[in-house]
Structures are given as structure tokens and as C-alpha cells.
Scaffold this motif. Structure first.
Motif, PDB file in Angstrom:
ATOM      1  N   LYS A 244       9.646  -7.368   6.548  1.00  0.00           N
ATOM      2  CA  LYS A 244      10.441  -6.188   6.909  1.00  0.00           C
ATOM      3  C   LYS A 244       9.995  -4.959   6.131  1.00  0.00           C
ATOM      4  O   LYS A 244       9.982  -3.838   6.643  1.00  0.00           O
ATOM      5  N   ALA A 245       9.634  -5.167   4.869  1.00  0.00           N
ATOM      6  CA  ALA A 245       9.261  -4.040   4.012  1.00  0.00           C
ATOM      7  C   ALA A 245       7.839  -3.552   4.264  1.00  0.00           C
ATOM      8  O   ALA A 245       7.454  -2.487   3.762  1.00  0.00           O
ATOM      9  N   SER A 246       7.075  -4.305   5.027  1.00  0.00           N
ATOM     10  CA  SER A 246       5.667  -3.943   5.232  1.00  0.00           C
ATOM     11  C   SER A 246       5.504  -2.607   5.951  1.00  0.00           C
ATOM     12  O   SER A 246       4.457  -1.965   5.860  1.00  0.00           O
ATOM     13  N   THR A 247       6.538  -2.168   6.672  1.00  0.00           N
ATOM     14  CA  THR A 247       6.480  -0.879   7.373  1.00  0.00           C
ATOM     15  C   THR A 247       7.211   0.223   6.613  1.00  0.00           C
ATOM     16  O   THR A 247       7.436   1.311   7.149  1.00  0.00           O
ATOM     17  N   VAL A 248       7.612  -0.085   5.361  1.00  0.00           N
ATOM     18  CA  VAL A 248       8.331   0.894   4.534  1.00  0.00           C
ATOM     19  C   VAL A 248       7.440   1.207   3.326  1.00  0.00           C
ATOM     20  O   VAL A 248       7.464   0.489   2.323  1.00  0.00           O
ATOM     21  N   PRO A 249       6.638   2.263   3.403  1.00  0.00           N
ATOM     22  CA  PRO A 249       5.644   2.523   2.355  1.00  0.00           C
ATOM     23  C   PRO A 249       6.229   2.831   0.985  1.00  0.00           C
ATOM     24  O   PRO A 249       5.524   2.738  -0.025  1.00  0.00           O
ATOM     25  N   SER A 250       7.517   3.183   0.927  1.00  0.00           N
ATOM     26  CA  SER A 250       8.124   3.523  -0.365  1.00  0.00           C
ATOM     27  C   SER A 250       8.536   2.290  -1.169  1.00  0.00           C
ATOM     28  O   SER A 250       8.999   2.420  -2.303  1.00  0.00           O
ATOM     29  N   ILE A 251       8.377   1.075  -0.588  1.00  0.00           N
ATOM     30  CA  ILE A 251       8.761  -0.162  -1.275  1.00  0.00           C
ATOM     31  C   ILE A 251       7.520  -0.970  -1.620  1.00  0.00           C
ATOM     32  O   ILE A 251       6.612  -1.132  -0.814  1.00  0.00           O
TER      33      ILE A 251
END
Length: 381
Positions: A244-251
């Protein structure tokens, strides 16, 4: 010269990575002849260590025994109990410090000369109450352990006032509080840089709802980043989070660090987010290690409206409290951050580092064990 009283510190956990139990070892190793029994290698400074096999579970899996409520049989069948019985001598220790409810019957069975102190890290009867099978089958076993064995402990401590109050209400057990405060660490306040760096560490368990962090950080501004240290307790869940986080560059996910390096590692950040949705009683009343480690690292704190944490954040001015435990509320709080606000929180953490250190807490254990040790003292001058 009088020999030091012997003290067995008993835990069904990997002792060298268990911050609470290591604090007990550090506190008592020069005051008593300390023996430890746990998973893993001996901690530094103990006189003797009994290592338990890593695969010896300390929690019940006897389904027939649980369903038929043969709780004595269930306890006797715990692999950790069987392994400990095989190596620990009965009647040899003056005092036993039993960590968590699952070690207490064994500690009493070992017949210490002076008594047992029970340190309860959770409110055991409601530890996983969000799980229906646990509520139906394990919770009654935990209640049986409490009713049968807590009255035999010479003294009892736990990790927060809410949990201590529950033991008193349900079992009449007077329970003092020793928080999971971290040892005092010399440090300094690092000013916020161009980016606000957030950190969150957690066990990778579904009931902790770590997906809230991913939702809160979606489309975060470039000045905001979050690193997550997630232990692989439930590997499938952790894999889902990372996907899920792979598309959230801030994480970014980062590997855990050894406990002794933790505060120094945290000090690289600006704010620790200690956000624990109250999916069970213990999370509702949590006052976790990570809260106190953030103080020693001179970080700001963002917490949910968890009663024990709210009180300390407000008393010492350590950070912000979200309106509720939703991702939207967390996001709103994160977007309100400014370097000036965070720098103020960091200064407050620096001022609170000594009063909120482990050294201010472990005196309760010291007093409890000293009272037990004093039972056999005769009036000789």
C-alpha cells in the motif's frame, strides 16, 4: 560479609531485547545475586542464566484443555513452563521477579524463600479481546490465572494507572505503576531542518491499524516525510502495508535497530507519532516504550486521545493530541506542523528528560523487592 540475597528474574521473552526486563537486570545486578531465565543469551552482569529453547511457547495451545476448562493441565502443558521446570531448582532463590502473568504460577511453584514480585506488562484478561476466539477460549484461562495466583504474590506492579486500576477493580490486587520509561540519555535539541521528519515504530499486527499512517500521508507535502519501523509479527499484514505504501513517496520503511542504539537513531528525527487506536483494553490504556524513548531523543510527540499519554503530553507540553483515531484526524494534525511549533516541543522534551526517565520509575521495583528481602531480617545490631 553477608552474602547478597538471590534474585531470579523470570520472563518468557528474549531478555536481551526486552527493554522492561533489561531495566530490572540493570537495577538489581549490583544489589542482589541475580539469575535470569529467559529466551536467548545471558544479559550482561548476571551471576547465572538459564536459557529457554527459542521454540518453547509461553502461551496456551491446548484446545481441548481450554474448551473443557482444565486450566491446570493447560498451564502444565505450556512448553516454556516445561522447559523452565526442567532447569530451575526449587527452593534455591530468595526472591523471584516474575514478568507477565504466564510466569507467576511457575515462580510460586519454585518456592522462593522470601516471596514473589509479579510485574504485569499488560492487563492479561483483556490482552487480545478484539479477537473472538481469544475472548471465548483464552480470556477465561487468564481470569483463572489472575484469581488463583495473584493473591499469592507479595507485591504487584504494572505499566500504567489504567491497567493497575483494573487489576484492583476486578481482582482486589493492589498494583503500583512502573511506566515503560527509557533510561536517561544525555542529548541536545536538534533544530528542524528543511524537511519535517516523522518516525513511527510498531509491532506489525493488524489490530494496530497501521494503514492509518499510509492514508494520512497520501499526497503529503514535500516538506513532510515518515519513516516506519515495523516488526514482522504478522508477515502477511506487513507485506500488505508495504504494498500500500509503495505509491506513497513520503513513506519509507526502515529496519529495526538494536535497543541500545534506538534513542540515538530516533534523535535524527523531529516528531515521533505514537498513535494507537483503542482496539482493545490494553491499547486504550497504553503508555508504551516509544513514548518515553522519543522524550529521551528530544523529539516532539503526536499522540491520539489515549488517556495515559494525553496526561503527560499536556503536563509537559510535549506535542499535539489528535481529535480522534481516524486517518483524517492524524492527517489534519500533521499538516498543521511548523518548525517553530516542533522546536518548542523538542525544548519541552529536553526539560522533561530527567523527570520522565526510567531512573524516576524503577525505585518502585527497588522498594518492592527490598520489602520482600527484609522479611527474614532479625533484629541484630
Amino acid at each position: 560479609m553477608t552474602d547478597l540475597p538471590s534474585l531470579l528474574i523470570l520472563t518468557f521473552s528474549p531478555i536481551r531485547s526486552d527493554p522492561r526486563v533489561i531495566k530490572q537486570v540493570e537495577l538489581f545486578k549490583d544489589k542482589y545475586r541475580v539469575t535470569t531465565c529467559a529466551y536467548g543469551a545471558a544479559p550482561d552482569g548476571v551471576a547465572e542464566h538459564f536459557a529457554l529453547p527459542d521454540d518453547s511457547r509461553g502461551w496456551p495451545s491446548d484446545k481441548v484443555g481450554l474448551i473443557s476448562r482444565q486450566y491446570g493441565k493447560v498451564y502444565d502443558g505450556l512448553p516454556a513452563v516445561q522447559a523452565a521446570r526442567a532447569v530451575l531448582p526449587k527452593g534455591r532463590f530468595d526472591i523471584i521477579l516474575a514478568n507477565d502473568l504466564n510466569t507467576l504460577p511457575l515462580a510460586l511453584e519454585l518456592e522462593p524463600v522470601l516471596g514473589v514480585h509479579s510485574d504485569l506488562h499488560e492487563f492479561a484478561p483483556r490482552e487480545k479481546e478484539d479477537n473472538l476466539k481469544w475472548r471465548l477460549f483464552i480470556a477465561p484461562f487468564m481470569r483463572w490465572l489472575c484469581s488463583r495466583y495473584l493473591p499469592a504474590a507479595a507485591s504487584v506492579t504494572s505499566v500504567s494507572q489504567g491497567i493497575a486500576d483494573e487489576y484492583l477493580k476486578d481482582y482486589g490486587t493492589h498494583t503500583r505503576v512502573v511506566t515503560n520509561a527509557a533510561p536517561y540519555a544525555e542529548g541536545f535539541v536538534r533544530p528542524v531542518g528543511e524537511k519535517v521528519r516523522l518516525i513511527h515504530s510498531a509491532a506489525g499486527q493488524r489490530y494496530r491499524k497501521l494503514e492509518n499512517f499510509i492514508e494520512a500521508m497520501k499526497e503529503a507535502p514535500e516538506w513532510l516525510s515518515l519513516d516506519m519501523i515495523v516488526m514482522p509479527n504478522e508477515p502477511d499484514y506487513v507485506a500488505e502495508l508495504k504494498a500500500k505504501a509503495s505509491t506513497v513517496p513520503s513513506i519509507r520503511f526502515r529496519d529495526p535497530v538494536p535497543y541500545r542504539q534506538l534513542v540515538a537513531t530516533l534523535s535524527e528525527y523531529d516528531v515521533s507519532v505514537v498513535f494507537l487506536p483503542p482496539t482493545n483494553f490494553n491499547l486504550k490504556n497504553a503508555l508504551p516504550n516509544k513514548f518515553f524513548e522519543a522524550v529521551q531523543a528530544r523529539l516532539g510527540l503526536i499522540v491520539g486521545p489515549s488517556p495515559a499519554m494525553v496526561g503527560l503530553v499536556e503536563e509537559y507540553g510535549l506535542g499535539a493530541i489528535t481529535e480522534d483515531f481516524s486517518a483524517a484526524s492524524l492527517r489534519k494534525t500533521l499538516l498543521s506542523l511548523t518548525p517553530e511549533i516542533i522546536d518548542g516541543w523538542k525544548q519541552a522534551a529536553d526539560a522533561a528528560a530527567r523527570p520522565l526517565s526510567a531512573e524516576s520509575q524503577v525505585v518502585v521495583w527497588q522498594e518492592a523487592i527490598a520489602r520482600i528481602a527484609g522479611r527474614d531480617r532479625t533484629a541484630t545490631d
